[in-house]
Design a protein around this motif. Structure first.
Motif, PDB file in Angstrom:
ATOM      1  N   TYR A   1       0.742  -1.241  -0.021  1.00 50.17           N
ATOM      2  CA  TYR A   1       0.036   0.035   0.160  1.00 50.17           C
ATOM      3  C   TYR A   1       0.741   1.320  -0.143  1.00 50.17           C
ATOM      4  N   ASN A   2       2.076   1.231  -0.127  1.00 50.83           N
ATOM      5  CA  ASN A   2       2.948   2.291  -0.123  1.00 50.83           C
ATOM      6  C   ASN A   2       3.349   2.870  -1.435  1.00 50.83           C
ATOM      7  N   ASN A   3       2.663   3.781  -1.918  1.00 52.45           N
ATOM      8  CA  ASN A   3       3.018   4.541  -3.259  1.00 52.45           C
ATOM      9  C   ASN A   3       4.229   5.149  -3.535  1.00 52.45           C
TER      10      ASN A   3
ATOM     11  N   THR B   1      -4.520  -0.289  -9.002  1.00 50.28           N
ATOM     12  CA  THR B   1      -3.133  -0.004  -9.097  1.00 50.28           C
ATOM     13  C   THR B   1      -2.448   0.468  -7.793  1.00 50.28           C
ATOM     14  N   PRO B   2      -1.156   0.435  -7.745  1.00 56.99           N
ATOM     15  CA  PRO B   2      -0.424   0.895  -6.617  1.00 56.99           C
ATOM     16  C   PRO B   2      -0.678   2.108  -6.152  1.00 56.99           C
ATOM     17  N   LYS B   3      -1.109   3.295  -6.771  1.00 54.59           N
ATOM     18  CA  LYS B   3      -1.559   4.557  -6.402  1.00 54.59           C
ATOM     19  C   LYS B   3      -3.079   4.334  -5.812  1.00 54.59           C
ATOM     20  N   GLU B   4      -3.825   3.762  -6.556  1.00 55.49           N
ATOM     21  CA  GLU B   4      -5.090   3.534  -6.182  1.00 55.49           C
ATOM     22  C   GLU B   4      -5.403   2.661  -4.872  1.00 55.49           C
TER      23      GLU B   4
ATOM     24  N   SER C   1      -3.091   2.798  -2.416  1.00 56.51           N
ATOM     25  CA  SER C   1      -2.435   3.651  -1.432  1.00 56.51           C
ATOM     26  C   SER C   1      -3.599   4.456  -0.821  1.00 56.51           C
TER      27      SER C   1
END
Length: 165
Positions: free
Chosen positions: A113-115, A147-150, A152
């Motif tokens: 969860y780290n963007n 996605t990773p951004k989503e 986080s």
């Protein structure tokens, strides 16, 4: 026996963003003679008395402990009192086992969860909140997709919802 570094005052060094960093600025943690342990009066006192933690001292709580504040670069909500209480009530080994569980959960959260901008947030979260709450957060987060951004953004929203922020 105790592989994870910890502060003699109660900080969980392995959960600190200053510990979870690559390069020369990484702090090895107080119990591992990290760079905060040299000037720390509590670390010096515990080492001299050969005790694992200040909460185990006959003189606890002393004036040194009463003066503890939060670090300028990490907001733990002064969790030292909670750590000391846990050690006093349950013993060092019980506290340390919980600490190990926190570390495992933090590493999963950092990976999933780290963007790239949430390390401090996650480190503070995993220091401040009760383990039961952290487990609830991580269980609920298993259902997140994107996605990773989503992920986080969703994770932070989930935390806010669970903590009712």
């Amino acid at each position: 026996m105790y592989d994870l570094p910890y502060g003699y005052c109660g900080i969980m060094c392995a959960l600190c963003n200053r510990h979870i960093v690559n390069g020369s600025s990484a702090c090895s943690g107080c119990s591992q003679n990290g760079y905060y342990s040299e000037p720390c009066k509590i670390a010096k006192c515990c080492k001299e008395k050969e005790i694992l933690h200040c909460a185990l001292c006959k003189e606890f709580p002393c004036e040194k402990v009463k003066k503890i504040g939060d670090f300028s670069d990490l907001n733990t909500n002064e969790h030292y009192a909670k750590v000391c209480s846990c050690i006093l009530e349950n013993g060092f080994d019980v506290w340390y086992q919980e600490y190990e569980e926190r570390k495992i959960l933090l590493m999963i959260a950092l990976e999933k969860y780290n963007n790239g901008r949430m390390k401090r947030y996650l480190c503070e979260l995993f220091m401040r909140e009760d383990l039961v709450v952290l487990q609830e957060i991580m269980d609920a987060a298993n259902n997140l997709i994107g996605t990773p951004k989503e992920l986080s953004i969703q994770f932070k929203s989930l935390v806010d919802q669970i903590l009712k922020l």
